[in-house]
Design a protein around this motif. Structure first.
Motif, short mmCIF file in Angstrom:
data_model
loop_
_atom_site.label_atom_id
_atom_site.label_comp_id
_atom_site.label_asym_id
_atom_site.label_seq_id
_atom_site.Cartn_x
_atom_site.Cartn_y
_atom_site.Cartn_z
N ARG A 113 0.83 -1.22 0.00
CA ARG A 113 0.00 0.00 0.00
C ARG A 113 0.86 1.26 0.00
O ARG A 113 0.57 2.21 -0.70
CB ARG A 113 -0.95 0.00 1.20
N ASP A 114 1.92 1.25 0.80
CA ASP A 114 2.82 2.40 0.82
C ASP A 114 3.61 2.49 -0.48
O ASP A 114 3.83 3.57 -1.01
CB ASP A 114 3.80 2.31 1.99
N LEU A 115 4.03 1.37 -0.98
CA LEU A 115 4.86 1.36 -2.19
C LEU A 115 4.17 2.00 -3.38
O LEU A 115 4.80 2.72 -4.15
CB LEU A 115 5.25 -0.08 -2.55
N GLU A 116 2.90 1.76 -3.52
CA GLU A 116 2.19 2.34 -4.65
C GLU A 116 2.29 3.86 -4.65
O GLU A 116 2.54 4.49 -5.67
CB GLU A 116 0.73 1.89 -4.66
N THR A 117 2.13 4.45 -3.48
CA THR A 117 2.25 5.91 -3.35
C THR A 117 3.67 6.36 -3.63
O THR A 117 3.90 7.28 -4.41
CB THR A 117 1.82 6.35 -1.93
N TRP A 118 4.63 5.71 -3.02
CA TRP A 118 6.03 6.12 -3.15
C TRP A 118 6.54 6.00 -4.59
O TRP A 118 7.24 6.86 -5.09
CB TRP A 118 6.92 5.29 -2.25
N LEU A 119 6.18 4.91 -5.24
CA LEU A 119 6.73 4.65 -6.58
C LEU A 119 6.04 5.46 -7.67
O LEU A 119 6.54 5.54 -8.78
CB LEU A 119 6.66 3.16 -6.90
N ASN A 120 4.93 6.08 -7.35
CA ASN A 120 4.27 6.95 -8.31
C ASN A 120 4.62 8.43 -8.12
O ASN A 120 4.06 9.29 -8.78
CB ASN A 120 2.75 6.75 -8.27
N SER A 121 5.57 8.68 -7.24
CA SER A 121 6.02 10.05 -7.01
C SER A 121 7.03 10.43 -8.09
O SER A 121 7.86 9.62 -8.48
CB SER A 121 6.67 10.16 -5.64
N ARG A 122 6.98 11.66 -8.55
CA ARG A 122 7.97 12.11 -9.54
C ARG A 122 9.22 12.66 -8.86
O ARG A 122 10.22 12.89 -9.50
CB ARG A 122 7.37 13.14 -10.48
N LEU A 123 9.14 12.90 -7.55
CA LEU A 123 10.26 13.43 -6.78
C LEU A 123 10.80 12.36 -5.83
O LEU A 123 10.12 11.38 -5.55
CB LEU A 123 9.81 14.66 -6.00
N PRO A 124 12.02 12.56 -5.32
CA PRO A 124 12.60 11.54 -4.43
C PRO A 124 11.75 11.26 -3.20
O PRO A 124 11.21 12.18 -2.59
CB PRO A 124 13.94 12.15 -4.02
N VAL A 125 11.66 9.99 -2.87
CA VAL A 125 11.05 9.54 -1.63
C VAL A 125 12.13 8.77 -0.90
O VAL A 125 12.62 7.75 -1.40
CB VAL A 125 9.82 8.65 -1.87
N LEU A 126 12.52 9.26 0.26
CA LEU A 126 13.56 8.60 1.04
C LEU A 126 12.93 7.70 2.09
O LEU A 126 12.05 8.14 2.85
CB LEU A 126 14.44 9.63 1.74
N ILE A 156 4.10 -7.63 -6.60
CA ILE A 156 4.22 -7.68 -5.14
C ILE A 156 2.86 -8.02 -4.55
O ILE A 156 1.86 -7.39 -4.88
CB ILE A 156 4.74 -6.33 -4.60
N LYS A 157 2.82 -9.03 -3.69
CA LYS A 157 1.55 -9.45 -3.08
C LYS A 157 1.13 -8.45 -2.01
O LYS A 157 0.40 -7.53 -2.26
CB LYS A 157 1.68 -10.86 -2.51
N LYS A 158 1.57 -8.61 -0.78
CA LYS A 158 1.23 -7.68 0.29
C LYS A 158 2.46 -6.98 0.84
O LYS A 158 2.40 -5.83 1.23
CB LYS A 158 0.51 -8.41 1.43
N PHE A 159 3.57 -7.70 0.89
CA PHE A 159 4.80 -7.15 1.44
C PHE A 159 5.97 -7.49 0.53
O PHE A 159 5.93 -8.47 -0.21
CB PHE A 159 5.08 -7.74 2.84
#
Length: 186
Positions: A113-126, A156-159
């Protein structure tokens, strides 16, 4: 001599129970919230990381509500002018880092769930992983990490396990580097 004021000894639970409905006090369990070790190391992780951000001359804003991000870094030019956009930060902390010899890094499990948000960002996510025992923090820039490791979000399934290389230690230079990366992506 001095006179001492003598108050009757009353158990806190008895005092409260005389003021509130009796069904709230079926057992003598502490009603106070506890500050756990996890709370302490979480605060230490923010403190550790924020120091590097401040030393770089930037600001660190801890977010009150966690919707996949814990903090933002606002950067400034060499002349002190505010720059556009922010670097997003997600903090993780632990007393027990697990090192994977096979993957050559400190292991951590992330939710899809977090990954989807992070990986769709155009700017760095640390993603920051703080080791409370050694007082050191490691970083991953999420988009770069997933590109390099050829992880696909749809598979990716859940984790998913990620691995922080031991050389990815958060320093003043790390923060300055990601300011440059952010500005190049604009």
């Amino acid at each position: 001599g001095r006179r001492r004021l003598r108050l009757p000894k009353v158990e806190p639970i008895q005092y409260l129970s005389s003021k509130l409905p009796c069904f709230l006090f079926a057992t003598k369990v502490s009603m106070r919230k506890l500050r756990t070790r996890q709370h302490i190391i979480e605060d230490l992780s923010f403190n550790h990381f924020e120091k590097h951000v401040l030393l770089a001359g930037y600001t660190f804003e801890r977010l009150r509500r966690d919707y996949s991000y814990d903090a933002n870094i606002t950067t400034f030019s060499e002349t002190g002018e505010l720059e556009n956009d922010e670097i997003k930060v997600q903090m993780k902390s632990t007393d027990h880092l697990l090192y994977s010899e096979v993957n050559k890094g400190y292991e951590f499990s992330l939710s899809d769930r977090d990954l989807e948000t992070w990986l769709n960002s155009r700017l760095p996510v640390l993603l920051i992983l703080y080791d409370a025992q050694k007082d050191v923090a490691y970083y991953l820039e999420m988009l770069d990490y997933f590109r390099q490791n050829r992880h696909l979000l749809r598979k990716i399934k859940k984790f998913v396990q990620v691995f922080f290389p031991p050389e990815n230690v958060v320093t003043l230079e790390t923060i300055q580097h990601f300011r440059t990366v952010k500005n190049e992506l604009r």
